[in-house]
Design a protein around this motif. Structure first.
Motif, PDB file in Angstrom:
ATOM      1  N   ASP A  27     -59.959 -11.170 -71.578  1.00 11.88           N
ATOM      2  CA  ASP A  27     -60.618 -11.499 -72.832  1.00 11.88           C
ATOM      3  C   ASP A  27     -59.855 -12.517 -73.665  1.00 11.88           C
ATOM      4  O   ASP A  27     -60.320 -12.905 -74.718  1.00 11.88           O
ATOM      5  CB  ASP A  27     -60.838 -10.236 -73.662  1.00 11.88           C
ATOM      6  CG  ASP A  27     -61.846  -9.312 -73.001  1.00 11.88           C
ATOM      7  OD1 ASP A  27     -62.717  -9.822 -72.283  1.00 11.88           O
ATOM      8  OD2 ASP A  27     -61.749  -8.096 -73.196  1.00 11.88           O
ATOM      9  N   ASN A  28     -58.679 -12.944 -73.229  1.00  6.51           N
ATOM     10  CA  ASN A  28     -57.956 -13.925 -74.031  1.00  6.51           C
ATOM     11  C   ASN A  28     -58.331 -15.346 -73.609  1.00  6.51           C
ATOM     12  O   ASN A  28     -59.146 -15.543 -72.724  1.00  6.51           O
ATOM     13  CB  ASN A  28     -56.438 -13.684 -73.971  1.00  6.51           C
ATOM     14  CG  ASN A  28     -55.883 -13.842 -72.571  1.00  6.51           C
ATOM     15  OD1 ASN A  28     -56.457 -14.523 -71.737  1.00  6.51           O
ATOM     16  ND2 ASN A  28     -54.766 -13.210 -72.308  1.00  6.51           N
ATOM     17  N   PRO A  60     -49.085  -3.792 -79.987  1.00  6.37           N
ATOM     18  CA  PRO A  60     -50.185  -4.500 -80.646  1.00  6.37           C
ATOM     19  C   PRO A  60     -51.537  -3.838 -80.390  1.00  6.37           C
ATOM     20  O   PRO A  60     -51.871  -3.507 -79.247  1.00  6.37           O
ATOM     21  CB  PRO A  60     -50.156  -5.894 -80.008  1.00  6.37           C
ATOM     22  CG  PRO A  60     -48.805  -6.026 -79.395  1.00  6.37           C
ATOM     23  CD  PRO A  60     -48.362  -4.637 -79.046  1.00  6.37           C
ATOM     24  N   PRO A  61     -52.333  -3.632 -81.444  1.00  9.27           N
ATOM     25  CA  PRO A  61     -53.652  -3.014 -81.278  1.00  9.27           C
ATOM     26  C   PRO A  61     -54.549  -3.756 -80.280  1.00  9.27           C
ATOM     27  O   PRO A  61     -55.317  -3.126 -79.562  1.00  9.27           O
ATOM     28  CB  PRO A  61     -54.257  -3.062 -82.685  1.00  9.27           C
ATOM     29  CG  PRO A  61     -53.082  -3.140 -83.601  1.00  9.27           C
ATOM     30  CD  PRO A  61     -52.027  -3.903 -82.853  1.00  9.27           C
ATOM     31  N   SER A  62     -54.418  -5.068 -80.211  1.00  3.31           N
ATOM     32  CA  SER A  62     -55.267  -5.830 -79.291  1.00  3.31           C
ATOM     33  C   SER A  62     -54.989  -5.488 -77.832  1.00  3.31           C
ATOM     34  O   SER A  62     -55.833  -5.676 -76.965  1.00  3.31           O
ATOM     35  CB  SER A  62     -55.084  -7.327 -79.513  1.00  3.31           C
ATOM     36  OG  SER A  62     -53.742  -7.706 -79.249  1.00  3.31           O
ATOM     37  N   LEU A  63     -53.790  -4.964 -77.536  1.00  2.67           N
ATOM     38  CA  LEU A  63     -53.456  -4.576 -76.163  1.00  2.67           C
ATOM     39  C   LEU A  63     -53.814  -3.134 -75.857  1.00  2.67           C
ATOM     40  O   LEU A  63     -53.625  -2.665 -74.739  1.00  2.67           O
ATOM     41  CB  LEU A  63     -51.966  -4.811 -75.903  1.00  2.67           C
ATOM     42  CG  LEU A  63     -51.507  -6.258 -75.973  1.00  2.67           C
ATOM     43  CD1 LEU A  63     -50.007  -6.346 -75.711  1.00  2.67           C
ATOM     44  CD2 LEU A  63     -52.264  -7.131 -74.989  1.00  2.67           C
ATOM     45  N   LYS A  64     -54.339  -2.420 -76.847  1.00  4.92           N
ATOM     46  CA  LYS A  64     -54.747  -1.034 -76.655  1.00  4.92           C
ATOM     47  C   LYS A  64     -56.197  -0.932 -76.196  1.00  4.92           C
ATOM     48  O   LYS A  64     -56.706   0.154 -75.981  1.00  4.92           O
ATOM     49  CB  LYS A  64     -54.567  -0.239 -77.950  1.00  4.92           C
ATOM     50  CG  LYS A  64     -53.116  -0.115 -78.368  1.00  4.92           C
ATOM     51  CD  LYS A  64     -52.982   0.651 -79.661  1.00  4.92           C
ATOM     52  CE  LYS A  64     -51.548   0.719 -80.119  1.00  4.92           C
ATOM     53  NZ  LYS A  64     -51.408   1.441 -81.389  1.00  4.92           N
ATOM     54  N   LEU A  65     -56.853  -2.060 -76.045  1.00  3.49           N
ATOM     55  CA  LEU A  65     -58.253  -2.074 -75.644  1.00  3.49           C
ATOM     56  C   LEU A  65     -58.362  -2.059 -74.129  1.00  3.49           C
ATOM     57  O   LEU A  65     -57.522  -2.622 -73.430  1.00  3.49           O
ATOM     58  CB  LEU A  65     -58.948  -3.331 -76.200  1.00  3.49           C
ATOM     59  CG  LEU A  65     -58.898  -3.505 -77.711  1.00  3.49           C
ATOM     60  CD1 LEU A  65     -59.504  -4.845 -78.092  1.00  3.49           C
ATOM     61  CD2 LEU A  65     -59.632  -2.366 -78.396  1.00  3.49           C
TER      62      LEU A  65
END
Length: 84
Positions: A27-28, A60-65
């Motif tokens: 997704d990045n 990081p929250p973005s890596l918890k997805l």
């Protein structure tokens, strides 16, 4: 409970990036092919970020997805036991 993690080495980063699958969807904005092909450039940035997370005990929250897709393995599709 308190967890501790050792810092990551540049050799570890290079080893893991060499094992990346080029066709992996992400997704990045940076394609896996670019990261893998230029791991010598990206490794310092990745190393710094990972070790900062370890030092500061943050993630990081973005890596918890995650996108979890169950894969049918056997028998009836309506039974949860058929998805392993």
């Amino acid at each position: 409970m308190h967890f501790t993690f050792p810092e990551v080495s540049e050799e570890g980063i290079l080893k893991e990036t060499s094992n990346l699958k080029v066709n992996t969807k992400q997704d990045n904005d940076i394609p896996t092919k670019i990261i893998k092909g230029n791991s010598d450039i990206f490794s310092e940035f990745i190393l710094s970020n990972i070790n900062n997370c370890i030092d500061q005990s943050t993630f990081p929250p973005s890596l918890k997805l995650g996108n979890i897709i169950p894969v049918h393995k056997k028998d009836t599709k309506s039974l949860k036991e058929s998805y392993l």
